[in-house]
Design a protein around this motif. Structure first.
Motif, PDB file in Angstrom:
ATOM      1  N   TYR A  53       0.818  -1.253  -0.067  1.00  0.00           N
ATOM      2  CA  TYR A  53      -0.063  -0.171   0.122  1.00  0.00           C
ATOM      3  C   TYR A  53       0.953   1.258  -0.102  1.00  0.00           C
ATOM      4  O   TYR A  53       0.622   2.203  -0.717  1.00  0.00           O
ATOM      5  N   ASP A  54       1.833   1.419   0.911  1.00  0.00           N
ATOM      6  CA  ASP A  54       2.497   2.777   1.304  1.00  0.00           C
ATOM      7  C   ASP A  54       3.591   2.924   0.011  1.00  0.00           C
ATOM      8  O   ASP A  54       3.342   4.173  -0.588  1.00  0.00           O
ATOM      9  N   LEU A  55       4.182   1.947  -0.483  1.00  0.00           N
ATOM     10  CA  LEU A  55       5.107   2.433  -1.758  1.00  0.00           C
ATOM     11  C   LEU A  55       4.278   2.512  -2.931  1.00  0.00           C
ATOM     12  O   LEU A  55       4.486   3.345  -3.721  1.00  0.00           O
ATOM     13  N   THR A  56       3.155   1.738  -3.059  1.00  0.00           N
ATOM     14  CA  THR A  56       2.353   2.264  -4.320  1.00  0.00           C
ATOM     15  C   THR A  56       1.662   3.594  -4.171  1.00  0.00           C
ATOM     16  O   THR A  56       1.816   4.163  -5.095  1.00  0.00           O
ATOM     17  N   GLN A  57       1.277   4.005  -3.019  1.00  0.00           N
ATOM     18  CA  GLN A  57       0.684   5.194  -3.004  1.00  0.00           C
ATOM     19  C   GLN A  57       1.832   6.309  -3.106  1.00  0.00           C
ATOM     20  O   GLN A  57       1.466   7.289  -3.865  1.00  0.00           O
ATOM     21  N   HIS A  58       2.833   6.123  -2.691  1.00  0.00           N
ATOM     22  CA  HIS A  58       3.833   7.201  -2.839  1.00  0.00           C
ATOM     23  C   HIS A  58       4.499   7.282  -4.379  1.00  0.00           C
ATOM     24  O   HIS A  58       4.828   8.346  -4.594  1.00  0.00           O
ATOM     25  N   SER A  59       4.254   5.869  -4.820  1.00  0.00           N
ATOM     26  CA  SER A  59       4.963   5.964  -6.302  1.00  0.00           C
ATOM     27  C   SER A  59       3.860   6.606  -6.984  1.00  0.00           C
ATOM     28  O   SER A  59       4.209   7.464  -8.072  1.00  0.00           O
ATOM     29  N   LYS A  60       2.662   6.556  -6.761  1.00  0.00           N
ATOM     30  CA  LYS A  60       1.524   7.175  -7.661  1.00  0.00           C
ATOM     31  C   LYS A  60       1.578   8.788  -7.440  1.00  0.00           C
ATOM     32  O   LYS A  60       1.706   9.447  -8.474  1.00  0.00           O
ATOM     33  N   PHE A  61       1.708   9.278  -6.214  1.00  0.00           N
ATOM     34  CA  PHE A  61       1.687  10.501  -5.870  1.00  0.00           C
ATOM     35  C   PHE A  61       3.061  11.486  -6.382  1.00  0.00           C
ATOM     36  O   PHE A  61       3.114  12.346  -6.797  1.00  0.00           O
ATOM     37  N   SER A  62       4.137  10.674  -6.357  1.00  0.00           N
ATOM     38  CA  SER A  62       5.499  11.058  -6.703  1.00  0.00           C
ATOM     39  C   SER A  62       5.610  10.812  -8.048  1.00  0.00           C
ATOM     40  O   SER A  62       6.528  11.694  -8.627  1.00  0.00           O
ATOM     41  N   GLY A  63       5.259  10.103  -8.688  1.00  0.00           N
ATOM     42  CA  GLY A  63       5.666   9.759  -9.878  1.00  0.00           C
ATOM     43  C   GLY A  63       6.754   8.904 -10.230  1.00  0.00           C
ATOM     44  O   GLY A  63       7.570   8.757 -11.123  1.00  0.00           O
ATOM     45  N   GLN A  64       7.427   8.578  -8.896  1.00  0.00           N
ATOM     46  CA  GLN A  64       8.695   8.052  -8.990  1.00  0.00           C
ATOM     47  C   GLN A  64       8.484   6.228  -8.984  1.00  0.00           C
ATOM     48  O   GLN A  64       7.564   5.953  -8.422  1.00  0.00           O
ATOM     49  N   ASP A  65       9.388   5.711  -9.481  1.00  0.00           N
ATOM     50  CA  ASP A  65       9.311   4.079  -9.561  1.00  0.00           C
ATOM     51  C   ASP A  65       9.777   3.493  -8.354  1.00  0.00           C
ATOM     52  O   ASP A  65      11.103   3.761  -8.056  1.00  0.00           O
ATOM     53  N   LEU A  66       9.193   3.134  -7.389  1.00  0.00           N
ATOM     54  CA  LEU A  66       9.723   2.535  -6.103  1.00  0.00           C
ATOM     55  C   LEU A  66       9.670   1.061  -5.824  1.00  0.00           C
ATOM     56  O   LEU A  66       9.702   0.655  -4.827  1.00  0.00           O
ATOM     57  N   ASP A  67       9.702   0.498  -7.122  1.00  0.00           N
ATOM     58  CA  ASP A  67       9.784  -1.020  -7.298  1.00  0.00           C
ATOM     59  C   ASP A  67      11.223  -1.537  -6.742  1.00  0.00           C
ATOM     60  O   ASP A  67      12.315  -0.559  -7.128  1.00  0.00           O
ATOM     61  N   TYR A  68      11.388  -2.791  -6.484  1.00  0.00           N
ATOM     62  CA  TYR A  68      12.645  -3.190  -6.249  1.00  0.00           C
ATOM     63  C   TYR A  68      12.867  -4.346  -7.334  1.00  0.00           C
ATOM     64  O   TYR A  68      12.056  -4.967  -7.565  1.00  0.00           O
ATOM     65  N   ARG A  69      14.126  -4.476  -7.807  1.00  0.00           N
ATOM     66  CA  ARG A  69      14.765  -5.299  -8.545  1.00  0.00           C
ATOM     67  C   ARG A  69      15.562  -6.395  -7.812  1.00  0.00           C
ATOM     68  O   ARG A  69      16.703  -5.861  -7.260  1.00  0.00           O
ATOM     69  N   ASP A  70      15.298  -7.724  -7.726  1.00  0.00           N
ATOM     70  CA  ASP A  70      16.169  -8.705  -6.914  1.00  0.00           C
ATOM     71  C   ASP A  70      17.272  -8.779  -7.828  1.00  0.00           C
ATOM     72  O   ASP A  70      17.409  -9.198  -8.862  1.00  0.00           O
ATOM     73  N   PRO A  71      18.576  -8.658  -7.220  1.00  0.00           N
ATOM     74  CA  PRO A  71      19.881  -8.656  -7.714  1.00  0.00           C
ATOM     75  C   PRO A  71      20.275 -10.044  -8.299  1.00  0.00           C
ATOM     76  O   PRO A  71      20.883 -10.299  -9.255  1.00  0.00           O
ATOM     77  N   VAL A  72      19.624 -11.013  -7.842  1.00  0.00           N
ATOM     78  CA  VAL A  72      19.585 -12.365  -8.143  1.00  0.00           C
ATOM     79  C   VAL A  72      18.932 -12.971  -9.301  1.00  0.00           C
ATOM     80  O   VAL A  72      19.281 -13.414 -10.247  1.00  0.00           O
TER      81      VAL A  72
END
Ligand code: ATP
Length: 438
Positions: free
Chosen positions: A273-292
């Motif tokens: 919820y929180d990262l999705t909301q802030h991503s939506k409102f800020s326009g930034q990609d807050l996803d995580y890419r697994d390095p492996v």
């Protein structure tokens, strides 16, 4: 014995008498919902927070710590939903204009103060407003943060990009939060300015259940380790109708207060919820890419969010003890965990007018104070000195006396048992260190 009802007022009065906690702005008549920590209380609260940091951050490799700002971009509170939804429903008396929370006046239909009629319930927002800037017309409205944890979401991207963290990992923070509470009450329990300790633990969605259960358990065990009366701690599971839409479950850790079971910390299932909301409102990609695996996803979050001041108050309630002595007197003792005590040891010369004894006491004080927080008291009345240390929870008192001059031993009195032992001055450091670590 103390009756349950007056324990709170006894703690309030002890706190004032011994410099633990004062009502803020008392010389102006006080201001509701604000408190100051005095010389003893500020050390205790610091120790309480240090223990939390030690056990939840520095002893772990998977949790990092931040110290975020109190004022943030105002959009943060729109994204979080606080601007819209943070507050209580109140009814207002049409005659005297006083406002009440209906559930706190048993849903009465008339004003309890003047018998006037009520308006329909209306929601009042409890965020504190402020403004950034000084030029009229250019001021930016802002808020003091209503909960500390939002800053963690704001720093998530910076931490992932720069701080060598890999999921699963946590970001922890201790910091002030402000709420314009309608009814501040019960001393530190509900105030308008308080500190929270939060951990946001970021995980792969498939592992949410496992980590939720892990943190729920961890946090309870932590409190159980530090409170004397473990039976006064319990979990309360939230009912289905209390859950926010993104939470599969929620538990509070509660403490049994004189006014009933009360929340001390919440363990929250926050999903993405929180990262999705802030991503939506800020326009930034807050996803995580697994390095492996190279998989890209929005992490899910287990949140543990507790009140520093509220739990500290519960710790005072837990440790406040009155004992009847053989001579009929009452001994008040704060049987608080020694790690939280302001002073680990108090050092007394048996006689303030014997230079050799005073100087030996001061030597001991200076040596120990390099490593521990210790107190020195050369006032005359030994009974009064013990009483003061008992009331602020100092676990051990060392008395330098005539025998010390002969064999270099001092007597050490235990706060809880009042038993005394003799120890060589050279051994005190090791003795104290092993006591504190046991
Ligand atoms: P409550 O229902 O008691 O108002 P809450 O559910 O709103 O609390 P959270 O927003 O989950 O509380 O905040 C986390 C923790 O912060 C709480 O468990 C509590 O320990 C502390 N806390 C919240 N509000 C206050 C307050 N007004 N004064 C002191 N501590 C508070």
């Amino acid at each position: 014995m103390t009756t349950e009802d007056n324990i709170v007022s006894k703690i309030v009065s002890l706190s004032k008498r011994r410099g633990i906690i004062f009502q803020n702005s008392e010389i102006y008549g006080g201001i509701q919902g604000f408190f100051d920590y005095g010389p003893i209380g500020s050390l205790m609260k610091k120790n309480w927070k240090d223990l939390w940091i030690r056990d939840n951050v520095t002893r772990r490799q998977d949790v990092v710590f931040i110290d975020g700002s109190i004022i943030t971009h105002p959009r943060v509170w729109e994204a979080s939903g606080h601007v819209k939804n943070f507050g209580d429903e109140l009814v207002e008396c049409k005659k005297c204009h006083k406002r009440f929370r209906p559930d706190l006046i048993d849903n009465a239909k008339k004003c309890p103060e003047c018998d006037g009629e009520f308006t329909a319930p209306k929601k009042f927002n409890i965020l504190f407003h402020t403004e950034i800037g000084v030029i009229e017309g250019e001021k930016l409205p802002a808020y003091l943060r209503g909960e500390a944890c939002q800053t963690i979401y704001l720093d998530f991207k910076n931490i992932v990009d720069n701080c060598r963290v890999k999921i699963p990992f946590g970001i922890a923070q201790i910091g002030k939060a402000f709420r314009n509470e309608i009814t501040p009450k019960n001393f530190l329990y509900r105030t308008r300015e308080f500190e929270q300790w939060d951990i946001q633990y970021f995980v792969h969605p498939n592992e949410m259940e496992k980590w939720y259960e892990y943190w729920k358990e961890q946090r309870m065990v932590w409190y159980q380790k530090l409170f004397n009366n473990k039976e006064n701690l319990r979990f309360r599971q939230h009912e289905a109708n209390e859950l926010v839409f993104y939470a599969k479950k929620a538990f509070d850790i509660e403490y049994q207060t004189p006014w009933g079971w009360a929340e001390m910390e919440g363990i929250h299932w926050r999903s993405d919820y929180d990262l999705t909301q802030h991503s939506k409102f800020s326009g930034q990609d807050l996803d995580y890419r697994d390095p492996v695996t190279n998989e890209k996803y929005t992490p899910w979050i287990t949140e543990t969010s507790g009140g520093v001041d509220r739990s500290f108050f519960f710790l005072l309630l837990d440790s406040y003890t009155e004992e009847k002595l053989e001579n009929g007197n009452i001994r008040t003792v704060l049987k608080i965990n020694p790690q939280v005590s302001a002073y680990k040891m108090a050092i007394f010369p048996i006689a303030a007018n014997k230079p050799e004894i005073v100087s030996k006491s001061l030597d001991l004080y200076q040596k120990l104070s390099l490593k521990y927080s210790v107190d020195f008291d050369d006032s005359s009345n030994i009974g009064k000195k013990y009483r003061r240390q008992d009331e602020i929870g100092t676990p051990w008192c060392a008395v330098v006396d005539y025998q010390t001059l002969e064999d270099n031993t001092v007597s050490i009195r235990d706060r809880d048992t009042m038993e005394q032992i003799r120890i060589n001055i050279e051994e005190i450091d090791n003795w104290l260190s092993s006591k504190l670590n046991s």
